[in-house]
Design a protein around this motif. Sequence first.
Motif, PDB file in Angstrom:
ATOM      1  N   GLY A   4       0.785  -1.229   0.000  1.00 52.82           N
ATOM      2  CA  GLY A   4       0.000   0.000   0.000  1.00 52.82           C
ATOM      3  C   GLY A   4       0.810   1.269   0.000  1.00 52.82           C
ATOM      4  N   LEU A   5       2.110   1.188  -0.346  1.00 55.58           N
ATOM      5  CA  LEU A   5       2.958   2.373  -0.297  1.00 55.58           C
ATOM      6  C   LEU A   5       2.800   3.274  -1.514  1.00 55.58           C
ATOM      7  N   GLY A   6       2.147   2.802  -2.559  1.00 61.57           N
ATOM      8  CA  GLY A   6       1.951   3.611  -3.746  1.00 61.57           C
ATOM      9  C   GLY A   6       1.732   2.750  -4.973  1.00 61.57           C
ATOM     10  N   TYR A   7       1.751   3.380  -6.141  1.00 57.85           N
ATOM     11  CA  TYR A   7       1.631   2.649  -7.398  1.00 57.85           C
ATOM     12  C   TYR A   7       2.995   2.605  -8.070  1.00 57.85           C
ATOM     13  N   ALA A   8       3.171   1.697  -9.003  1.00 56.45           N
ATOM     14  CA  ALA A   8       4.401   1.605  -9.786  1.00 56.45           C
ATOM     15  C   ALA A   8       4.032   1.534 -11.264  1.00 56.45           C
ATOM     16  N   LEU A   9       4.902   2.030 -12.111  1.00 53.84           N
ATOM     17  CA  LEU A   9       4.705   1.946 -13.554  1.00 53.84           C
ATOM     18  C   LEU A   9       5.624   0.857 -14.103  1.00 53.84           C
ATOM     19  N   LEU A  10       5.010  -0.183 -14.672  1.00 54.59           N
ATOM     20  CA  LEU A  10       5.783  -1.336 -15.118  1.00 54.59           C
ATOM     21  C   LEU A  10       5.314  -1.797 -16.500  1.00 54.59           C
TER      22      LEU A  10
END
Length: 297
Positions: free
Chosen positions: A239-245
Amino acid sequence: MQIRQLEYFLAVSEHLNFTKAAKQFYISQTAVTLQIKALEDELGVRLFDRTNRKVELTPAGRTFQEDARAILRRTRDAMERARQADTVFTGQLNIGFVKGYEKTNLADLLSDFHVQYPNISLSFTRENVSELYDGLLDRSLDVIFNLQYSMDDLDDMEFRIVKQYPLLAVMPASHPLSHRTSIRRSELKGYPLVDIKKNESRYGETTTILGKFTEAGFLPNVQYVSDDIETSILAVAAGLGYALLPSYITDSLITREKVIAVPIEGEEKLMTVIAGWHRENENPALERFLGSIPEIN
């Protein structure tokens, strides 16, 4: 079952004529007939319906026709690989790939190459973008599979585009945007980002990434920086954030990781993976390896 019997069967199945099939192999019609009969006896089925006027494949014959073609094709491929291996070509190839790319069909490509050239020793390096380009330019790596950003400072590199991948936003299942089938990058404004460490990012990686955010009207709110892909996904799941992958990573995500990958509109082909090599690299093993890399699809 003999290879020659399969060849006779396929010839008859294509001509639907025993005489023409026999002429193809410069043997008598009787010899072909006897071999087909022996094949039918071994299989326990009739492959052809024969009358004085015509020859037709039975349902079993039509099914066996496809399998016979596949068997012959694989046999010929095996023979060719054996002949190539018999040349005892030896060498060493140092291959680098960007972190996460091992989740693609890279292993299949490497396995096929190793079967074809078993006497070429392979070594592998899994690294970030800049380190791979450095390794290529200082000649410690023969070929790399890497993300393409700026081509500045890479004049000594030749490359081939392997594939282009969509970029997705990977977010916790509880994220307000996780229910969407797609989002615009601008909708990520204000949400915390889980980023991957890029060290010095000497080949345009950071500039390109920040440029995409600028085009969307904001700069990312980086809350956590990880050392690798797996840690990033763990941070997202926490839940620390989103990532772009890229999709070659998100396609392998499983539900127990508690994350959801949402496509970003207009970025369906943003992530380009190239195979790169130094233009002055004269390693003969490299030339053989480049021949095994498929064109963009």
